[in-house]
Design an enzyme around this catalytic site. Structure first.
Site, short mmCIF file in Angstrom:
data_model
loop_
_atom_site.label_atom_id
_atom_site.label_comp_id
_atom_site.label_asym_id
_atom_site.label_seq_id
_atom_site.Cartn_x
_atom_site.Cartn_y
_atom_site.Cartn_z
N ASP A 296 0.86 -1.19 0.00
CA ASP A 296 0.00 0.00 0.00
C ASP A 296 0.89 1.23 0.00
OD1 ASP A 296 -2.25 1.64 0.05
OD2 ASP A 296 -3.23 0.53 1.66
N ASP B 60 4.60 1.58 -4.39
CA ASP B 60 3.76 2.07 -5.49
C ASP B 60 3.59 0.94 -6.49
OD1 ASP B 60 2.62 3.28 -7.69
OD2 ASP B 60 3.95 5.02 -7.68
N MET B 61 2.35 0.48 -6.66
CA MET B 61 2.10 -0.65 -7.57
C MET B 61 2.42 -0.33 -9.01
SD MET B 61 -2.10 -0.78 -7.72
CE MET B 61 -2.34 -0.45 -5.98
N LYS C 133 -8.09 -6.18 -5.38
CA LYS C 133 -9.47 -6.19 -4.89
C LYS C 133 -10.09 -4.80 -5.00
CE LYS C 133 -10.16 -6.14 -0.35
NZ LYS C 133 -8.79 -5.73 -0.38
N HIS D 226 -10.70 -0.58 -11.00
CA HIS D 226 -11.75 0.31 -11.52
C HIS D 226 -11.47 1.78 -11.19
CE1 HIS D 226 -14.69 0.45 -7.82
NE2 HIS D 226 -13.45 0.50 -7.44
#
Length: 360
Positions: A228, A248-249, A262, A266
């Site tokens: 996160d 940071d993804m 999850k 979106h």
């Protein structure tokens, strides 16, 4: 060659009268949201629960310490909400439905999450003002979300925390509710998915570790890591059970046999989703070694009946507040291919969402 002209079909008198009624209904839909907001702010769902699950209007006036002169007006509010399925009404007595049960506070039942923060965030003036600016936004060239245009700050981000700290706090609570609800249901319904998994990375967006802790509790053999934002990770107390990593993804995802996304994708455009998924692919081993990405997100489906309207409303909501979108199966397939994945499957519908397995 000129386009063929289409003849205009003049509606019948009966159709016009029905159309006017439909126009009234669509134009006044917002009053249903405001009535629901009012019920939560007054504490009506919780009051009914504390009164044993059923209450008359005089019961509610007394329990909520409302002026006796407002009984008639409360009755009109409750009549609308009962007709909308928020409450059940039998012989002037109101009781909870599954919907209003979600809005009760102080219930100790396992898995119950009070959804009031989500409702209050999406019916706030911040959210409504963003929608009010939709027409002006559509005339602009850039794709910055309407929320950012109206408020000069980004929802869920530090810029909004500095500008409106109380709203930011409520919005984050709403996001956590939105993301974490149904985890216990999913772990019961999809136990087979987790069989054989040895390590897992949960990619969060302003999470609180609820999902990761639930997975470890249900499957103690799985080594779980939460990724996160660094300032969110600093808020979560170390528990020695889940490994929390600030990062940071878009840049890096801690390696694991399985990566979970999850209700994350979106929030983002297709281009951003491809970047995130490409990093997921780097983080997992081959399919033969059990590598996969688990996605729990909305899957648009016109055949889902009334659920489709919910999905479409969520689509406009994400367009307004974050610039993201909801996707149908073809949309999901396209971004999986662009991110370099070889295959995927929709495992099951899950309320308004779906659970997808994506393979490297």
């Amino acid at each position: 060659m000129a386009a063929q002209a289409h003849s205009i079909v003049v509606p019948t008198d009966a159709e016009l009268l029905q159309a006017q009624a439909d126009l009234w209904r669509h134009s006044l839909y917002y009053l249903k949201s405001m009535a629901l907001k009012c019920a939560v702010e007054l504490g009506i769902p919780t009051a009914i629960h504390r009164l044993g699950g059923a209450a008359t209007l005089p019961d509610l006036v007394t329990a909520l310490s409302l002026p006796a002169a407002k009984l008639q007006f409360l009755g009109r509010l409750m009549r609308l909400l009962a007709s909308s399925g928020v409450f059940a009404m039998v012989e002037d007595t109101y009781s909870l439905t599954p919907l209003s049960y979600l809005l009760t506070d102080g219930i100790a039942a396992d898995g119950h999450i009070n959804h009031a923060p989500f409702l209050l965030a999406v019916t706030s003036t911040h959210s409504i003002d963003s929608a009010m600016g939709l027409a002006a936004w559509l005339k602009k060239e850039d794709k910055t979300p309407p929320f950012d245009h109206v408020h000069g700050a980004s929802l869920f981000e530090e810029s909004m925390e500095r500008l409106h700290p109380e709203f930011h706090k409520m919005a984050i609570k709403g996001l956590v509710v939105h993301d974490n609800f149904g985890v216990d249901i999913a772990l019961r319904e999809f136990r087979e998915i987790f069989q054989g998994i040895k390590s897992l990375t949960d990619c969060c967006y302003h999470g609180d570790g609820t999902t990761a802790k639930a997975i470890v509790k249900a499957f103690p053999h799985i080594k779980v890591t939460v990724l996160d934002l660094p300032y969110e990770v600093r808020k979560i107390p170390a528990d020695g059970v889940v490994n929390y990593v600030g990062g940071d993804m878009f840049k890096f995802i801690p390696p694991a046999q399985v990566v979970i996304l999850k209700m994350v994708l979106h929030h983002w455009s297709d281009e951003d989703c491809v970047k995130i998924l490409a990093n997921c692919k780097k983080a997992v081993p081959s399919r033969e070694d059990g590598g996969k990405v688990l996605i729990r997100d909305i899957v648009l489906d016109p055949a889902s009946g009334p659920m489709f309207e919910t999905q479409l409303l969520m689509d406009i909501g994400m367009m307004l507040i974050k610039g993201g979108r909801q996707r149908d199966l073809n949309d999901w397939r396209d971004i999986f291919i662009k991110a370099g994945f070889s295959d995927y499957k929709l495992i099951k519908k899950f309320g308004a969402r779906g659970v997808l397995e994506v393979y490297p």
